[in-house]
Enzyme design. Structure first.
Site, PDB file in Angstrom:
ATOM      1  N   GLU A 114      57.198  10.849 -13.720  1.00 15.28           N
ATOM      2  CA  GLU A 114      55.955  10.422 -13.069  1.00 15.28           C
ATOM      3  C   GLU A 114      55.628  11.256 -11.836  1.00 15.28           C
ATOM      4  O   GLU A 114      54.459  11.496 -11.538  1.00 15.28           O
ATOM      5  CB  GLU A 114      56.011   8.929 -12.710  1.00 15.28           C
ATOM      6  CG  GLU A 114      55.727   7.990 -13.873  1.00 15.28           C
ATOM      7  CD  GLU A 114      56.916   7.769 -14.794  1.00 15.28           C
ATOM      8  OE1 GLU A 114      58.019   8.242 -14.467  1.00 15.28           O
ATOM      9  OE2 GLU A 114      56.742   7.131 -15.851  1.00 15.28           O
TER      10      GLU A 114
ATOM     11  N   PHE B 259      52.316   2.483 -17.636  1.00 21.46           N
ATOM     12  CA  PHE B 259      52.200   1.115 -17.115  1.00 21.46           C
ATOM     13  C   PHE B 259      52.044   1.230 -15.597  1.00 21.46           C
ATOM     14  O   PHE B 259      52.753   2.027 -14.972  1.00 21.46           O
ATOM     15  CB  PHE B 259      53.455   0.295 -17.424  1.00 21.46           C
ATOM     16  CG  PHE B 259      53.583  -0.151 -18.862  1.00 21.46           C
ATOM     17  CD1 PHE B 259      53.311  -1.475 -19.211  1.00 21.46           C
ATOM     18  CD2 PHE B 259      53.985   0.727 -19.849  1.00 21.46           C
ATOM     19  CE1 PHE B 259      53.439  -1.908 -20.529  1.00 21.46           C
ATOM     20  CE2 PHE B 259      54.111   0.304 -21.176  1.00 21.46           C
ATOM     21  CZ  PHE B 259      53.838  -1.016 -21.519  1.00 21.46           C
TER      22      PHE B 259
ATOM     23  N   GLU C  54      52.395  10.831 -20.371  1.00 17.56           N
ATOM     24  CA  GLU C  54      53.451  10.622 -21.366  1.00 17.56           C
ATOM     25  C   GLU C  54      52.856  10.081 -22.663  1.00 17.56           C
ATOM     26  O   GLU C  54      52.150   9.057 -22.631  1.00 17.56           O
ATOM     27  CB  GLU C  54      54.481   9.627 -20.814  1.00 17.56           C
ATOM     28  CG  GLU C  54      55.191  10.142 -19.572  1.00 17.56           C
ATOM     29  CD  GLU C  54      55.824   9.018 -18.741  1.00 17.56           C
ATOM     30  OE1 GLU C  54      55.903   7.876 -19.225  1.00 17.56           O
ATOM     31  OE2 GLU C  54      56.210   9.296 -17.593  1.00 17.56           O
TER      32      GLU C  54
ATOM     33  N   ASP D 285      53.127  -0.481 -13.338  1.00 20.93           N
ATOM     34  CA  ASP D 285      54.406  -0.719 -12.657  1.00 20.93           C
ATOM     35  C   ASP D 285      55.092   0.604 -12.308  1.00 20.93           C
ATOM     36  O   ASP D 285      55.801   0.698 -11.315  1.00 20.93           O
ATOM     37  CB  ASP D 285      55.334  -1.525 -13.574  1.00 20.93           C
ATOM     38  CG  ASP D 285      54.652  -2.746 -14.152  1.00 20.93           C
ATOM     39  OD1 ASP D 285      54.908  -3.855 -13.682  1.00 20.93           O
ATOM     40  OD2 ASP D 285      53.823  -2.587 -15.082  1.00 20.93           O
ATOM     41  N   PHE D 286      54.903   1.613 -13.180  1.00 21.45           N
ATOM     42  CA  PHE D 286      55.597   2.892 -12.987  1.00 21.45           C
ATOM     43  C   PHE D 286      55.020   3.684 -11.811  1.00 21.45           C
ATOM     44  O   PHE D 286      55.585   4.703 -11.416  1.00 21.45           O
ATOM     45  CB  PHE D 286      55.534   3.763 -14.251  1.00 21.45           C
ATOM     46  CG  PHE D 286      55.983   3.087 -15.521  1.00 21.45           C
ATOM     47  CD1 PHE D 286      56.663   1.873 -15.502  1.00 21.45           C
ATOM     48  CD2 PHE D 286      55.707   3.656 -16.755  1.00 21.45           C
ATOM     49  CE1 PHE D 286      57.055   1.247 -16.678  1.00 21.45           C
ATOM     50  CE2 PHE D 286      56.100   3.044 -17.936  1.00 21.45           C
ATOM     51  CZ  PHE D 286      56.769   1.838 -17.898  1.00 21.45           C
TER      52      PHE D 286
ATOM     53  N   HIS E 160      56.671  -4.826 -16.479  1.00 19.68           N
ATOM     54  CA  HIS E 160      55.590  -4.166 -17.215  1.00 19.68           C
ATOM     55  C   HIS E 160      54.311  -5.005 -17.193  1.00 19.68           C
ATOM     56  O   HIS E 160      53.494  -4.910 -18.106  1.00 19.68           O
ATOM     57  CB  HIS E 160      55.980  -3.901 -18.677  1.00 19.68           C
ATOM     58  CG  HIS E 160      56.993  -2.820 -18.859  1.00 19.68           C
ATOM     59  ND1 HIS E 160      58.291  -2.940 -18.407  1.00 19.68           N
ATOM     60  CD2 HIS E 160      56.916  -1.590 -19.420  1.00 19.68           C
ATOM     61  CE1 HIS E 160      58.959  -1.828 -18.711  1.00 19.68           C
ATOM     62  NE2 HIS E 160      58.140  -0.999 -19.314  1.00 19.68           N
TER      63      HIS E 160
END
Lengths: 336, 326
Positions: B61, B84, B30, B86-87, B130
């Site tokens: 994702e 990130f 992205e 986290d994703f 994040h």
């Protein structure tokens, strides 16, 4: 339905029709045997059969080029066999033998044969749609002309990966054919009860700029013709297709599930539309002799019997195999 | 010759080095192409390699990671960015259940040579969604390799090794390190996965650290020397899988004490595995209990003062080590 038996059958040559008939019987007899071996305790864990749904795998298998790629699901015996993967290796994998296609490390839900273009059977609903899109992206980048065919069930259409994959494939114009086998039931719940549209795949096609396509998945000729069209469309750079093939599983979802949650009238209606007797009659009507068809059926049964014996007599995996193939060096060591 | 560059600029240099070398290397994610990355780590790559090999994706994702996997198993060498770390939770099925297991389940028929690079960790006041340090998520999954560099030269060298590796590699860039600078030699840099580095020698205790905790451990070691007369050796672990346990064991055998410095929340952090190995294999050489310095078992807060009190600080390392050494 966009295609019916009468208006499509004439476009297919007799050799192809006989090949389809042969494949239908190989798949049917294989699945019947797999069920029996499961009930006998020789196939462990779980097993998901394509009984009643054979025309889809057969039709696509016949339409795919030798180097085309297949991604299928945990209900993937038929799709693996229809690419020409030897039956012995598939049956042996179900029985957890060293001569199985994955050496016994995959089992019924993870049949794979890269040399035949069967890139894997994936057991997490919807996960393989973006993977199939990636394989198609690779074919596009490499200019290989390969087309990826990705099979999944109706239940996969409500998971995020379905939508992410469809969008990416469409935006990047990837050479991939997504095939939804809509057998009306996810596992034990009717897809219609939990989905906002009537046709869970086809009615979403427009969201991704694709044509709405619903076919009779129990008609081998209709499947073969649509498969041929979609695969050629992808190969010529036209981008992806999303095909919803209507079908029905004769048995339950998995294992020994009798499928009693389904209304008997519905089951009877679909049993009457079993692709095997229907296709037999069509070939007889077209002038193929009864004895030729019986010979094909007998040969399919003999193949399954031989594969069963080869699997039962196959060696068990060496115990060391549990510790191989985690990493590229062949082993499982994560430290020095 | 050497050049002083930022950890941020090292990312683009590392990717470019590998894309120049191997046509099979492609890059997707992205905002990575036209925008040059949200952290400006991928600037210039679109210009040099074009939109076919450097590709912006939708915010999808699962499509990014699934796409990378499908490409990797059919002859490409993709690099996928998850903006990130986290994703990663949104595509964890693809990472942990598909990519990691395919080689094994298929008895070696399927290979998935790809790199998933991602901005990991806290320190930038982004709050709980994040800022996570999630390298231990990846470490728990058989079949994944896990790398986390602490400086620009290591970033380039380890990244090159990751791209050239035939296994899937999770490459964790610590986002608070992006503006930090380090010397980088000219020319191609290729390092080796599974080799820890002793970044400061010492005699009294071994501090094992990773990524952003490495400079903190080094700062703490300097202060321990100055203020308390304690000589700390600092080991930069660099890669969790494969793990260079021999360098750690040799160091602990010499210093007789160990503290891990981990950014992750307490439970099941990578340091627990290090402590377990040292306990099993160097117990009779030890003069003090094995110690873990971690973020407490809380999500990360956003406000400066609150985040600073949770992440292991130089002060906390100094105080903890002083108690262990006594």
């Amino acid at each position: 339905m966009t295609a019916t038996a009468t208006d499509v059958g004439d476009a297919i040559d007799q050799d192809t029709k006989l090949a389809l008939y042969r494949q239908l019987h190989r798949l049917r007899k294989f699945e019947e045997r797999a069920y029996r071996l499961f009930m006998d305790g020789l196939v462990k864990g779980t097993s998901h059969l394509s009984l009643g749904m054979e025309a889809i795998a057969a039709g696509f298998g016949e339409a795919q080029r030798e180097d085309d790629l297949t991604y299928c699901t945990y209900r993937g015996h038929a799709h693996t066999l229809s690419r020409g993967v030897p039956m012995d290796g598939v049956m042996a994998e179900l029985l957890g033998r060293a001569n199985g296609v994955c050496g016994g490390k995959g089992g019924s839900m993870h049949l794979t044969s890269v040399e035949h273009g069967v890139m894997g059977s994936y057991a997490i609903i919807g996960a393989h749609l973006p993977i199939a899109a990636g394989a198609a992206w690779s074919a596009q980048l490499r200019g290989s002309g390969q087309v990826t065919v990705c099979f999944f069930g109706d239940g996969a259409t409500n998971i995020g990966a379905f939508h992410e994959a469809l969008n990416l494939a469409s935006v990047w114009k990837l050479p991939v054919v997504f095939v939804c086998e809509n057998n009306l039931w996810m596992e034990y719940t009717a897809i219609a009860d939990v989905t906002a549209v009537e046709h869970p795949a086809a009615d979403r096609a427009g969201s991704y700029g694709l044509e709405r396509i619903v076919i009779d998945g129990n008609d081998p000729d209709a499947v073969y013709l649509e498969a041929t069209r979609a695969i050629e469309h992808a190969r010529e750079g036209g981008g992806p297709s999303l095909i919803e093939a209507m079908t029905y599983r004769h048995g339950g979802h998995s294992r020994a599930d009798p499928g009693t949650y389904r209304p008997q009238e519905e089951v009877d209606e679909w049993l009457a539309r079993d692709p095997l007797p229907m296709y037999r009659q069509r070939l007889l009507d077209a002038g193929v002799s009864e004895s030729d068809l019986t010979a094909i059926e007998d040969e399919a049964q003999a193949d399954v019997d031989a594969a069963t014996e080869a699997a039962k007599n196959g060696p068990l995996p060496e115990l060391d195999e549990a510790f191989t193939d985690v990493f590229a060096d062949g082993g499982s060591s994560w430290r020095n | 010759m050497a050049e002083l560059i930022t950890y941020r600029d090292a990312v683009a240099r590392a990717i470019a080095q590998e894309m120049r070398r191997d046509e099979r290397v492609v890059f997707l994610g992205e905002d990575i192409a036209a925008a040059g990355g949200v952290f400006k780590t991928t600037k210039g790559l679109l210009d040099e390699f074009g939109p076919v090999r450097v590709r912006d994706t939708p915010i999808s994702e699962e499509a990014i990671i699934g796409g990378a996997m499908g490409a990797a198993m059919t002859g490409m060498r993709p690099i996928a960015e998850i903006m990130f770390s986290d994703f990663l939770a949104t595509c964890w099925d693809l990472v942990a259940v598909e990519i990691a297991k395919s080689r094994y389940m298929t008895a070696g028929q399927v290979e998935v040579p790809l790199v998933i690079r991602t901005a990991n960790g806290g320190g930038l006041r982004f709050g709980a969604q994040h800022s996570q340090a999630v390298e231990n998520w990846a470490m728990m999954i058989p079949g994944l390799k896990v790398v986390a560099p602490s400086n620009p030269a290591d970033l380039i060298g380890l990244f090159a090794a990751a791209v050239r590796d035939d296994d899937p590699v999770m490459f964790f860039e610590q986002k608070s390190l992006y503006p930090t600078k380090g010397e980088v030699p000219d020319g191609e840099i290729v390092d080796e996965l599974g080799k820890a580095k002793i970044v400061r020698e010492g005699d009294d205790i071994t501090l094992v650290a990773l990524a952003s905790m490495v400079p903190r451990a080094v700062d703490a070691a300097e202060r321990l020397q100055e203020e308390r007369g304690i000589s700390a050796e600092v080991v930069d672990l660099r890669s969790l899988v494969p793990m260079d346990t021999q360098t750690v064991l040799r160091s602990v055998t010499k210093t007789t004490r160990l503290a891990t410095v981990e950014e992750n929340p307490r439970l099941c952090g990578w340091g627990a595995e290090v402590v377990s190995i040292v306990s099993d294999e160097a117990f009779w050489d030890l003069d003090a209990p094995l110690t873990r310095i971690t973020t407490p078992h809380v999500p990360l807060p956003s406000a400066d003062a609150l985040e600073d009190v949770t992440l292991p600080s130089v002060d906390r390392v100094v105080e903890t080590v002083a108690k262990v050494v006594g």
